[in-house]
Design an enzyme around this catalytic site. Structure first.
Site, PDB file in Angstrom:
ATOM      1  CB  CYS A  53      -0.951   0.004   1.188  1.00 19.15           C
ATOM      2  SG  CYS A  53      -1.973  -1.459   1.276  1.00 19.15           S
TER       3      CYS A  53
ATOM      4  CG  HIS B 128      -3.050   3.271   2.833  1.00 18.91           C
ATOM      5  ND1 HIS B 128      -3.715   3.032   1.642  1.00 18.91           N
ATOM      6  CD2 HIS B 128      -3.014   2.089   3.495  1.00 18.91           C
ATOM      7  CE1 HIS B 128      -4.050   1.755   1.597  1.00 18.91           C
ATOM      8  NE2 HIS B 128      -3.645   1.162   2.702  1.00 18.91           N
TER       9      HIS B 128
ATOM     10  CG  ASN C 252      -6.644  -0.802   1.933  1.00 18.69           C
ATOM     11  OD1 ASN C 252      -6.012  -0.379   0.964  1.00 18.69           O
ATOM     12  ND2 ASN C 252      -6.047  -1.314   2.988  1.00 18.69           N
TER      13      ASN C 252
END
Ligand code: COA
Length: 311
Positions: A116, A239, A269
């Protein structure tokens, strides 16, 4: 000291149309809408079509960035795709994107996997390569088709992830205020993994604690290196993993939640795509240009990183 200066030219994103709502997940695993919203802040995620691969999502995000700036594609000589769900082992997803964009002139294109944190890593790589003087224009893309690696029988993970892509075009800059700062690193750990068994596995609680801690460090590093205070920063683009992680960082650092760009409710996500999608949504508002923003992320590896850029 980092001496790279980059000019942000344009951003773009691509979000597949199909969605997976919390109500859809209720039919697949033992979960419910209220639990998901209260524990994560997520209401829905998007799902790419069967035939749509990461390179397709990346291509659309890139085209969005190119069109918005009416950008001359012949300028691009560096393409970096950050992804954990590339189309195949090789050629790289970035090579496919280059082909789809019709770039036949000399252009370096390759993938990186930093989970990520991939987009922030990619931005640092691009900034360094542009600073070398050997490249004139970089296209950095975070693109993920996570729905192909999500186990829809595992309620711990299937509620979190979605598909999408975000892109950014940057060039070298002569201006001092375009100085960028980076802090990218990793700490080996396997609490979050995607193995050849093909499904994401993680220890949610431990990842959560790590994230809250490392995001604070990432923001602090940027402020220390740039000699700025949080009041000089217009926005933080984190994030998007869990709203509670961001709330915990906001509380611990006494930074108002309004300073954080949020869209987790809509997309869940999206791993390496999460920061560039959020960045694009922030940049859509013209009044948000010429601003100082901090990007901050973390992910499997564990990787983590932050960047301070001038939009
Ligand atoms: N629906 C309903 N109940 C669920 C559930 C779901 N989808 N998932 C877990 N539960 C249950 C657990 O089984 C547990 O039940 P128990 O107390 O009877 O054992 C309870 O809810 C609490 O579980 P816990 O894991 O402590 O919840 P949590 O508050 O930590 O939330 C996450 C779980 C995954 C949402 C959270 O830990 C998280 O977001 N972690 C970070 C993950 C992340 O960011 N990953 C990507 C990094 S890039």
């Amino acid at each position: 000291m980092n001496q790279a200066q980059i000019k942000v030219i344009s951003s773009g994103k691509y979000i597949p149309k199909e969605t997976i709502t919390n109500q859809d997940l209720e039919k697949m695993v033992d979960t419910n809408h209220d639990w998901i919203v209260s524990r994560t802040g997520i209401v829905k995620r998007h799902k790419a079509a069967e035939q749509e691969e990461s390179s397709d999502l990346a291509y659309h995000a890139a085209m969005d960035a190119i069109k918005k700036a009416n950008y001359d594609i012949n300028q691009i000589d560096l393409i970096i795709v950050a992804s954990i769900t590339g189309d195949q082992m090789t050629p790289a997803t970035a090579n496919f994107v280059q082909t789809k964009l019709g770039i036949t002139h000399e252009c370096m294109s390759f993938d990186i996997n930093a989970a990520c944190t991939g987009f922030v890593y990619g931005l640092e790589i691009a900034a360094s390569m542009l600073a070398s003087g050997r490249f004139r224009s970089a296209l950095i893309i975070g693109s993920e088709k996570l729905t192909k690696v999500v186990d829809y029988t595992d309620r711990n993970t299937c509620i979190l992830f979605g598909d999408g892509a975000g892109a950014l075009i940057v060039e070298p800059s002569e201006k001092k205020e375009d100085q960028v700062y980076f802090y990218n690193a990793a700490k080996p750990d396997e609490l979050l993994s995607l193995t050849v068994e093909r499904y994401i596995k993680m220890d949610g609680r431990k990842v959560f604690l790590f994230a809250v801690d490392i995001m604070q460090k990432g923001i602090e590093k940027m402020l220390n290196e740039s000699n700025l205070t949080i009041d000089d920063i217009d926005a933080i683009i984190p994030h998007q993993a869990n709203i509670r992680i961001i709330q915990a960082v906001s509380k611990a650092m006494n930074i108002p939640m309004e300073k954080f760009v949020l869209n987790i409710e809509e997309y869940g996500n999206t791993s390496a795509a999460s920061i560039p999608i959020s960045l694009d949504e922030y940049m859509l508002d013209q009044k948000n240009r010429n601003q100082k923003v901090i990007l901050v992320g973390f992910g499997g590896g564990f990787t983590y990183g932050s960047a301070l850029i001038n939009l």
